[in-house]
Design a protein around this motif. Structure first.
Motif, short mmCIF file in Angstrom:
data_model
loop_
_atom_site.label_atom_id
_atom_site.label_comp_id
_atom_site.label_asym_id
_atom_site.label_seq_id
_atom_site.Cartn_x
_atom_site.Cartn_y
_atom_site.Cartn_z
N ILE A 239 2.50 -26.35 6.70
CA ILE A 239 2.79 -25.11 5.98
C ILE A 239 4.25 -24.71 6.15
CG2 ILE A 239 0.45 -24.21 6.13
CD1 ILE A 239 1.28 -22.58 8.52
N VAL A 240 5.00 -25.47 6.93
CA VAL A 240 6.42 -25.22 7.11
C VAL A 240 7.17 -26.48 6.74
CG1 VAL A 240 8.22 -24.50 8.72
CG2 VAL A 240 5.92 -23.59 8.96
N TRP A 241 8.25 -26.33 5.97
CA TRP A 241 8.98 -27.47 5.43
C TRP A 241 10.45 -27.32 5.75
CZ3 TRP A 241 5.77 -31.03 3.03
CH2 TRP A 241 4.49 -30.57 2.73
N LEU A 242 11.14 -28.47 5.87
CA LEU A 242 12.55 -28.51 6.24
C LEU A 242 13.30 -29.33 5.22
CD1 LEU A 242 14.54 -27.77 8.61
CD2 LEU A 242 14.10 -30.08 9.48
N ARG A 243 14.46 -28.82 4.79
CA ARG A 243 15.28 -29.58 3.85
C ARG A 243 15.92 -30.77 4.55
NH1 ARG A 243 19.61 -25.74 1.33
NH2 ARG A 243 20.03 -25.54 3.56
N LEU B 34 17.93 -31.07 8.30
CA LEU B 34 17.63 -32.08 9.32
C LEU B 34 18.87 -32.89 9.65
CD1 LEU B 34 15.59 -33.57 11.11
CD2 LEU B 34 15.06 -35.02 9.14
N ALA B 35 19.65 -33.23 8.63
CA ALA B 35 20.88 -34.00 8.87
C ALA B 35 21.88 -33.19 9.69
CB ALA B 35 21.49 -34.42 7.54
N HIS C 236 27.95 -38.07 11.75
CA HIS C 236 27.53 -37.76 10.38
C HIS C 236 26.17 -38.39 10.15
CE1 HIS C 236 27.76 -36.92 6.10
NE2 HIS C 236 27.43 -38.18 5.86
N THR C 237 25.25 -37.61 9.57
CA THR C 237 23.86 -38.06 9.40
C THR C 237 23.48 -38.03 7.93
OG1 THR C 237 23.30 -37.13 11.56
CG2 THR C 237 21.47 -37.68 10.11
N THR C 238 22.79 -39.07 7.50
CA THR C 238 22.19 -39.12 6.17
C THR C 238 20.69 -39.30 6.32
OG1 THR C 238 22.59 -41.51 6.03
CG2 THR C 238 24.27 -40.05 5.09
N VAL C 239 19.94 -38.63 5.44
CA VAL C 239 18.48 -38.64 5.50
C VAL C 239 17.92 -39.07 4.17
CG1 VAL C 239 16.42 -37.24 5.92
CG2 VAL C 239 18.51 -36.78 7.22
N ASP C 240 17.02 -40.03 4.18
CA ASP C 240 16.25 -40.39 2.99
C ASP C 240 14.78 -40.35 3.34
OD1 ASP C 240 15.70 -42.78 4.34
OD2 ASP C 240 17.38 -43.82 3.40
N ARG C 241 13.94 -40.89 2.48
CA ARG C 241 12.50 -40.78 2.68
C ARG C 241 12.01 -41.52 3.92
NH1 ARG C 241 9.76 -41.47 -3.34
NH2 ARG C 241 10.78 -39.66 -4.32
N LYS C 242 12.65 -42.63 4.27
CA LYS C 242 12.14 -43.46 5.35
C LYS C 242 13.08 -43.57 6.54
CE LYS C 242 9.38 -46.43 2.28
NZ LYS C 242 9.12 -47.82 1.86
#
Length: 325
Positions: A249-253, A257-258, A275-281
């Motif tokens: 019920i709680v979500w994070l962009r 997260l990055a 520097h951080t990059t975030v994708d689906r996996k």
């Protein structure tokens, strides 16, 4: 030996006690009001103490309070965690009444403003999930329990792919309406101009086969297929679920997260920048180290600093650390 005097205080003694200049000044620190407000909130059934989970992102446990004290009044911002499911409106009224009462009784200062923010949730244990014990109105123990509808999470998703097509169709429909209104005014003799619709249909009636008809027909077929695919294409997810209870019920962009991962990586000794990059996996952290620090030690330390944040996600992505000199 003379007996100690036990006579009651006279009028002069009472006057001395009422003299504020003689009895000193009472100062109530904001930290004391914070402890009173937090303790009062925890006395309300449904408010829980939370020191892990989401609070690890901020480093602060729940409930907590921000207090501003004036000369003779108090303003409070109260952040709480609640058992879920619950009636937030009823719980908020009980927390408000309890905090108002406790703060005013213990400090003697009225609470002029109390803002309650629900920051975290915690799934109730099966034996504690009775709405009768937690949320029945006070003073009416015989009231039947109110049924609580199950939580239906709505995953945040991107804008539908059919939006551009819908906009084009809407603009075309508006344009057709304007042309139809123009044709009606011409037929009524409001103004004398060449009718577009009638001339267009007459031109189409005189039209014979031409070479340009084939690519136009193929283009129309392709455009129709694209519109159908866009209308049926599922919307991609834009947020990452946090592991709070059994139901997300709680979500994070991904951007948040990055940033959080980069912030933790920057605290590692020997890291100059991250520097951080975030994708689906995957979550990829790229760090620049000092020359005197071994790359292997930096990679291990960065992984240990970032993994606790990733453990909060419902689906933990693979963490990749890339170290550059």
């Amino acid at each position: 030996m003379a007996e100690p005097s036990t006579a009651a205080a006279g009028p002069q003694d009472e006057a001395l006690l009422d003299d504020t200049a003689l009895r000193g000044e009472l100062v109530i620190k904001e930290r004391a009001v914070v402890k009173i407000a937090v303790a009062a909130a925890l006395q309300v059934p449904g408010v829980v103490k939370q020191s892990g989970g989401l609070s690890r992102l901020t480093g602060r446990e729940l409930p907590r309070a921000d207090v501003s004290t004036g000369a003779d009044a108090v303003a409070i911002n109260l952040y709480i965690a609640v058992q879920w499911p619950c009636h937030l409106d009823l719980l908020g009224r009980r927390v408000r009444a309890q905090v108002h009462r406790q703060v005013e009784e213990m400090t003697g200062m009225p609470v002029i403003e109390l803002n309650i923010v629900v920051v975290g949730t915690e799934s109730a244990a099966p034996e504690d999930s009775s709405t009768e014990s937690l949320f029945a109105e006070q003073g009416d123990p015989t009231a039947p329990p109110t049924p609580v509808a199950p939580v239906r999470p709505r995953t945040p998703r991107a804008t539908p792919a059919a939006v551009p097509a819908a906009i084009l169709v809407a603009v075309g429909a508006l344009g057709l309406a304007v042309v139809a209104a123009r044709e009606l005014l011409i037929m009524r003799g409001t103004f004398a101009n060449a009718p577009w619709i009638r001339n267009t249909f007459q031109w189409l009636g005189r039209l014979h086969w031409s070479d340009w008809i084939v690519p136009v027909a193929v283009g129309a077929i392709v455009l129709g297929i694209v519109f159908i695919v866009a209308a049926l294409k599922p919307r991609p997810r834009t947020h990452l679920p946090l592991a709070v209870g059994d139901t997300p019920i709680v979500w994070l962009r991904p951007t948040d997260l990055a940033r959080n991962s980069s912030s933790h990586a920057n605290t590692v000794p020997g890291v100059l920048s991250a520097h951080t990059t975030v994708d689906r996996k995957h979550v990829t952290v790229r760090v620049v180290r000092t020359e005197s620090t071994p790359a292997g030690d930096v990679a291990i330390s960065v992984r240990e600093a970032v993994e606790p944040t990733l453990s909060l996600l419902g689906r933990s992505p693979e963490l990749r650390v890339q170290v550059k000199p």
